[in-house]
Write a protein that holds these residues in place. Structure first.
Motif, mmCIF file in Angstrom:
data_model
loop_
_atom_site.group_PDB
_atom_site.id
_atom_site.type_symbol
_atom_site.label_atom_id
_atom_site.label_comp_id
_atom_site.label_asym_id
_atom_site.label_seq_id
_atom_site.Cartn_x
_atom_site.Cartn_y
_atom_site.Cartn_z
ATOM 1 N N GLY A 128 4.915 1.771 -8.702
ATOM 2 C CA GLY A 128 4.279 1.396 -7.325
ATOM 3 C C GLY A 128 3.456 -0.178 -7.289
ATOM 4 N N ARG A 129 4.019 -1.370 -8.151
ATOM 5 C CA ARG A 129 3.930 -2.357 -8.074
ATOM 6 C C ARG A 129 4.615 -3.253 -7.810
ATOM 7 N N ASP A 130 4.594 -4.824 -7.703
ATOM 8 C CA ASP A 130 5.488 -5.793 -7.429
ATOM 9 C C ASP A 130 6.033 -5.617 -9.447
ATOM 10 N N THR A 185 0.725 -1.302 0.113
ATOM 11 C CA THR A 185 -0.521 0.371 -0.145
ATOM 12 C C THR A 185 0.776 1.363 0.084
ATOM 13 N N GLU A 186 1.831 1.064 0.833
ATOM 14 C CA GLU A 186 2.783 2.459 0.599
ATOM 15 C C GLU A 186 3.829 2.846 -0.990
ATOM 16 N N VAL A 187 4.209 1.760 -0.770
ATOM 17 C CA VAL A 187 4.997 1.447 -2.074
ATOM 18 C C VAL A 187 3.730 1.865 -2.976
ATOM 19 N N ALA A 188 2.685 1.842 -3.463
ATOM 20 C CA ALA A 188 1.618 1.958 -4.323
ATOM 21 C C ALA A 188 1.187 3.192 -4.642
ATOM 22 N N THR A 189 1.536 4.323 -3.496
ATOM 23 C CA THR A 189 1.620 5.760 -4.221
ATOM 24 C C THR A 189 2.843 6.377 -4.065
ATOM 25 N N HIS A 190 3.354 5.650 -4.543
ATOM 26 C CA HIS A 190 4.451 6.053 -4.819
ATOM 27 C C HIS A 190 4.315 5.528 -6.543
#
Length: 125
Positions: free
Chosen positions: A49-51, A8-13
């Motif tokens: 923002g994803r894997d 969720t935190e990564v997705a904000t970037h």
């Protein structure tokens, strides 16, 4: 010390000048590298923002690329229940691969076009 970030935190970037990706459960800030990426910035923006593990592995990268990647690592992935399903994109749209079915269709379309072109050339000449 590396940060611990959730999907969720990564997705904000995934904003201009602020791009994070996950590869093998490590988080990378690719913001400053995006303009230098040999494959173009769009492929990175597509996975921001994803894997991006599958996309990264599908392409195959040089030892130099792997060294650059280590310099961009800012953290590790902190998995949470329910995270994994939302974290990945459909099998890598950023680095498209073809299936046997789509390859066969393309081959048939090319053959039909060649036969039609030869026929039309023969009729005109």
């Amino acid at each position: 010390m590396l940060e611990s970030l959730t999907y969720t935190e990564v997705a904000t970037h995934r904003n201009p000048n602020d791009y994070y990706i996950v590869i093998h459960e490590k988080v990378y800030d690719i913001s400053k590298f995006i303009d230098e990426h040999p494959g173009g910035e769009e492929v990175l923006k597509d996975v921001a923002g994803r894997d991006a593990t599958v996309a990264f592995e599908d392409v195959g990268h040089s030892p130099d690329a792997l060294n650059i990647l280590t310099t961009l690592c800012i953290g590790v992935l902190k998995k949470q229940i329910g995270d994994s399903a939302a974290s990945t994109k459909e099998p890598s749209q950023a680095f498209p691969t073809t299936t046997n079915e789509s390859s066969s269709f393309r081959l048939c379309a090319i053959i039909i076009c060649l036969v039609l072109g030869a026929y039309l050339a023969h009729r005109v000449l």
